[in-house]
Design a protein around this motif. Structure first.
Motif, PDB file in Angstrom:
ATOM      1  N   SER A 196      -2.824  -1.511  -6.502  1.00 49.05           N
ATOM      2  CA  SER A 196      -1.945  -1.871  -5.298  1.00 49.05           C
ATOM      3  C   SER A 196      -1.311  -3.150  -5.829  1.00 49.05           C
ATOM      4  N   TYR A 222      -8.508   0.495  -7.095  1.00 46.86           N
ATOM      5  CA  TYR A 222      -7.796   0.511  -5.962  1.00 46.86           C
ATOM      6  C   TYR A 222      -6.666  -0.627  -5.745  1.00 46.86           C
ATOM      7  N   LYS A 223      -7.523  -1.848  -5.751  1.00 49.13           N
ATOM      8  CA  LYS A 223      -6.916  -2.937  -5.345  1.00 49.13           C
ATOM      9  C   LYS A 223      -5.909  -3.190  -6.775  1.00 49.13           C
ATOM     10  N   GLU A 234      -2.802   8.312   2.598  1.00 48.48           N
ATOM     11  CA  GLU A 234      -3.938   7.202   2.721  1.00 48.48           C
ATOM     12  C   GLU A 234      -4.530   7.116   3.819  1.00 48.48           C
ATOM     13  N   LEU A 239      -2.976   5.880  -7.313  1.00 46.21           N
ATOM     14  CA  LEU A 239      -3.544   5.634  -5.826  1.00 46.21           C
ATOM     15  C   LEU A 239      -4.160   6.692  -5.072  1.00 46.21           C
ATOM     16  N   THR A 285       0.883  -1.135   0.079  1.00 43.92           N
ATOM     17  CA  THR A 285       0.039   0.094   0.036  1.00 43.92           C
ATOM     18  C   THR A 285       0.805   1.219   0.041  1.00 43.92           C
ATOM     19  N   ASN A 328     -12.817   1.215  -5.458  1.00 37.52           N
ATOM     20  CA  ASN A 328     -12.366   0.232  -4.944  1.00 37.52           C
ATOM     21  C   ASN A 328     -11.595  -0.773  -5.624  1.00 37.52           C
ATOM     22  N   ASN A 334      -7.339   8.100  -6.763  1.00 39.65           N
ATOM     23  CA  ASN A 334      -8.231   7.215  -6.549  1.00 39.65           C
ATOM     24  C   ASN A 334      -9.057   7.344  -5.402  1.00 39.65           C
ATOM     25  N   LEU A 335      -8.222   7.584  -4.269  1.00 40.81           N
ATOM     26  CA  LEU A 335      -8.674   8.024  -2.875  1.00 40.81           C
ATOM     27  C   LEU A 335      -9.478   9.435  -2.902  1.00 40.81           C
ATOM     28  N   ARG A 376     -12.811   9.212  -4.550  1.00 36.51           N
ATOM     29  CA  ARG A 376     -13.816   8.265  -3.891  1.00 36.51           C
ATOM     30  C   ARG A 376     -14.462   9.304  -2.517  1.00 36.51           C
TER      31      ARG A 376
END
Length: 190
Positions: free
Chosen positions: A145, A141-142, A103, A161, A91, A138, A164-165, A168
């Motif tokens: 990762s 995001y995976k 994060e 990443l 992560t 989500n 993406n956060l 969201r």
């Protein structure tokens, strides 16, 4: 009525000298030995053999469990465990402490905003639509990762990443605004 304790003790020591009666210690030790026999008393032969048999049963049980409990050799199990440990997803927190703070901030904000949303029968359809979008983000995001784990940290992956956060969180802010608008419109019509 009140007396000084020091003076009272001095006077008492001077007046009386208490001593134990003769032979008191000998009588006490004899009585103690009669009440509590020595702990070093020999174990009877029957209990001795039973304790040996119980020890053998325990050793055989542990040996059987170690040998026959796993069909895989120990070396393969260790190798599989090591491979699984190496395959864990990285992560942003694994890249640097500053990115971990970012994060954690976004994830905490997302969870907080999501917990503040009140779902009613009127706004359930709108809420479900946003949840589908959040789930898609989500999943993305995976995947990012996994890419970070495979290829190592690079500027593109780290920025993706973080974006993406952000997306969201912004999606949740829009959901919150639309729910407030929907609530205000329904209150005006009533």
């Amino acid at each position: 009525m009140a007396q000084d304790i020091k003076e009272l003790l001095k006077n008492n020591q001077n007046n009386e000298q208490e001593t134990m009666p003769k032979g008191h210690e000998k009588r006490f030790l004899t009585r103690l030995d009669n009440t509590f026999p020595e702990a070093d008393a020999p174990i009877s032969k029957r209990w001795y053999w039973l304790s040996i048999a119980a020890s053998i049963v325990v050793v055989l049980g542990i040996g059987y469990t170690m040998i026959f409990s796993s069909d895989k050799p120990i070396e393969n199990t260790v190798a599989e465990t090591t491979n699984k440990e190496l395959q864990t997803e990285k992560t942003l927190g694994d890249v640097s402490p500053d990115l971990k703070k970012i994060e954690d901030y976004y994830l905490a904000s997302i969870n907080y905003e999501l917990s503040k949303v009140k779902v009613t029968s009127e706004n359930k359809a709108l809420f479900d639509g946003y949840i589908v979008r959040l789930e898609a983000l989500n999943q993305e995001y995976k995947k990012l990762s996994e890419e970070l784990t495979k290829n190592g940290p690079n500027e593109f992956t780290v920025n993706a990443l973080i974006n993406n956060l952000k997306m969201r969180l912004n999606l949740l802010y829009r959901l919150k605004d639309q729910l407030e608008t929907l609530s205000n419109n329904s209150q005006k019509t009533i």
